[in-house]
Design an enzyme around this catalytic site. Structure first.
Site, PDB file in Angstrom:
ATOM      1  N   LEU A 134       0.812  -1.327  -0.124  1.00  0.00           N
ATOM      2  CA  LEU A 134      -0.164   0.486   0.152  1.00  0.00           C
ATOM      3  C   LEU A 134       0.609   1.100   0.034  1.00  0.00           C
ATOM      4  CD1 LEU A 134      -2.735  -0.930   2.591  1.00  0.00           C
ATOM      5  CD2 LEU A 134      -2.452  -1.539  -0.016  1.00  0.00           C
ATOM      6  N   GLY A 135       2.368   1.003  -0.479  1.00  0.00           N
ATOM      7  CA  GLY A 135       2.609   2.473  -0.056  1.00  0.00           C
ATOM      8  C   GLY A 135       3.094   3.043  -1.147  1.00  0.00           C
ATOM      9  N   ASP A 168       0.313  -6.344   4.087  1.00  0.00           N
ATOM     10  CA  ASP A 168       0.975  -4.567   4.179  1.00  0.00           C
ATOM     11  C   ASP A 168       0.243  -4.854   6.142  1.00  0.00           C
ATOM     12  OD1 ASP A 168       1.486  -1.353   2.933  1.00  0.00           O
ATOM     13  OD2 ASP A 168       1.519  -1.901   5.120  1.00  0.00           O
ATOM     14  N   TYR A 196      18.351   5.912   7.095  1.00  0.00           N
ATOM     15  CA  TYR A 196      17.221   5.845   6.496  1.00  0.00           C
ATOM     16  C   TYR A 196      18.666   4.973   5.471  1.00  0.00           C
ATOM     17  CZ  TYR A 196      15.162   4.980   1.885  1.00  0.00           C
ATOM     18  OH  TYR A 196      14.630   4.520   0.426  1.00  0.00           O
TER      19      TYR A 196
HETATM   20  C1  VAH Z   1      13.234   8.731  -0.299  1.00  0.00           C
HETATM   21  N1  VAH Z   1      11.792   8.885  -1.781  1.00  0.00           N
HETATM   22  O1  VAH Z   1      13.040  10.271  -0.141  1.00  0.00           O
HETATM   23  C2  VAH Z   1      12.604   8.156  -1.106  1.00  0.00           C
HETATM   24  C3  VAH Z   1      14.061   7.917  -1.744  1.00  0.00           C
HETATM   25  C4  VAH Z   1      16.029   8.650  -2.602  1.00  0.00           C
HETATM   26  C5  VAH Z   1      14.852   8.669  -2.100  1.00  0.00           C
HETATM   27  O2  VAH Z   1      15.140   6.965  -1.016  1.00  0.00           O
HETATM   28  O3  VAH Z   1      13.376   8.421   1.657  1.00  0.00           O
END
Ligand code: VAH
Length: 324
Positions: free
Chosen positions: A10-11, A34, A141
Site C-alpha cells: 500500500l506504499g 501490508d 535510512y
Molecule cells: C526518500 N523517496 O525520499 C525516498 C528515496 C532517494 C529517495 O529513497 O526517502
C-alpha cells in the site's frame, strides 16, 4: 517469477507494483501484504494479507502458504521519517529485510530488496556517482540501505540466495502519495500544479537529485528479477536513474503545459540537509550493461503523463488549473 509475495503493497511503490504484477503474472499469482488494509486497488484487486514484516514467523508463513517463488520486499520507512524515528527505522528496515532473507533462504525463492541513492554519503562523487564506490551514508535510512545491500550480498555468497536490488532515485508517481521521503516534493509539485497552479518547495533551487517515473521503476524491478542470473555481476544493488533535476527544472517542464505555474521556496532544513548528502547524478551504466536497463520516461514525458493523469483523477472541485 511465478508466484510473488509483495510487502509494503500500500506504499508509494507497492500500490502501483501490485497492480502491474497482477497484470503481468495473473491476479492470483500476487499476494499483496501490508501492515494495514484500505480500499485501494492494491488491497482489493487480488489476494491480500495483513503482515507485520518484523514478525519472522508470520513472514515465513505468508510466503509458504502462497507458495511464493519470489518476494518483492518494499516495506520500509523512508528518509525523513527514519531520521525522526531512527530506532524504529532500524528495527523495521533491517528486521524486515532479515526476515525476508531468512524466508527466501528457507523456501529457496528469489528476493528483490530495494536500496536507494541514499546509500551514498556526502563524500561520494556527486556527478556520475559510480556503481562501485564507498558507501558512507549520513542518515539512518541511508545506513539501513547500505547495510541491507551488504546483507543481501552476504546471503548470496553464504547461502546462494538469489537476492537482487536497485538503488532507487526519487520516484514520481500519482497513485499513492509518498510518505516521509525527501524527494516527495517532486510528487507534491505536480499535484499542487493542478490543484492551485503554485507550489512552495521545501527543497531549494539548484538541489539536483536523481529521479525516475514510477512505470520505469516497476519495469526495472521486473527486468532485473527476470534477468539471466549469469549476467549479474553484483548482488547488492544497481544504480538506476532516468533524470537529474532540481525544483526549477521540474517547474519549467510543468510550465510547458501550465504557463502561469508559480514555484516558491520555504526550505525544510532537515530534508534539505538529507538531500545535500545525496549525489546529484548517478551512473547507471552497470544496469544498462548487465540487464539492459532502459528508462522510457524523461522529465517532459513524466510531466505530461503526471499532469494529464492527475487532471483526470482529481475531482473538479480540487482543480484550479487548466492544462494546455
Ligand atoms: C526518500 N523517496 O525520499 C525516498 C528515496 C532517494 C529517495 O529513497 O526517502
Amino acid at each position: 517469477m511465478k508466484r510473488i509475495l509483495l510487502t509494503g503493497a500500500l506504499g508509494q511503490i507497492g500500490s502501483e507494483m501490485a497492480v502491474k504484477l497482477r497484470e503481468l503474472y495473473g491476479d492470483d499469482a500476487v499476494l499483496a501484504t501490508d501492515i494495514r488494509k484500505d480500499h485501494s486497488e492494491a488491497a482489493q484487486g487480488g489476494p491480500f494479507r495483513l503482515l507485520d514484516v518484523t514478525d519472522g514467523r508470520a513472514f515465513h508463513e505468508a510466503a509458504r502458504a502462497h507458495r511464493a517463488d519470489a518476494i518483492i520486499h518494499l516495506a520500509a520507512l523512508l528518509s525523513a521519517t527514519a531520521e525522526a524515528k531512527p530506532m524504529f527505522a532500524w528495527q523495521l528496515n533491517m528486521g524486515g529485510l532479515l526476515n525476508a532473507l531468512e524466508t527466501t533462504r528457507e523456501l529457496g525463492c528469489q528476493l528483490f530488496a530495494p536500496s536507494s541513492i541514499a546509500a551514498f554519503g556526502p563524500d561520494a562523487p556527486r556527478q556520475g556517482t559510480p556503481q562501485d564506490t564507498w558507501l558512507r551514508p549520513a542518515t539512518m535510512y541511508g545506513i539501513s540501505k547500505a547495510a541491507g545491500e551488504q546483507l543481501c550480498e552476504y546471503y548470496y555468497r553464504k547461502y546462494d540466495v538469489d537476492a537482487r536490488g536497485l538503488r532507487f532515485p526519487g520516484l514520481v508517481s500519482h497513485t499513492a502519495p509518498p510518505g516521509g521521503g525527501t524527494t516527495d516534493y517532486a510528487v507534491e509539485m505536480y499535484v499542487y500544479a493542478i490543484k492551485s497552479g503554485r507550489y512552495t518547495s521545501y527543497i531549494g533551487k539548484g538541489t539536483y537529485l536523481d529521479m525516475m517515473y514510477m512505470p520505469d521503476a516497476i519495469a526495472s524491478v521486473v527486468s532485473l528479477m527476470e534477468a539471466d542470473a549469469s549476467r549479474l555481476k553484483r548482488r547488492n544493488a544497481y544504480n538506476v536513474t532516468a533524470m537529474s533535476v532540481d525544483p526549477e527544472a521540474i517547474a519549467a517542464s510543468i510550465r510547458r503545459r501550465l504557463p502561469d505555474f508559480e514555484l516558491r521556496f520555504d526550505i525544510d532544513p532537515l530534508r534539505q540537509e538529507i538531500a545535500d548528502g545525496w549525489p546529484d547524478a548517478i551512473d547507471a551504466s552497470a544496469a544498462c550493461k548487465e540487464w539492459d536497463f532502459r528508462p522510457a520516461y524523461d522529465l517532459d514525458r513524466t510531466t505530461d503523463d503526471m499532469l494529464a493523469t492527475l487532471h483526470r483523477k482529481l475531482p473538479d472541485s480540487e482543480k484550479g488549473a487548466i492544462l494546455l
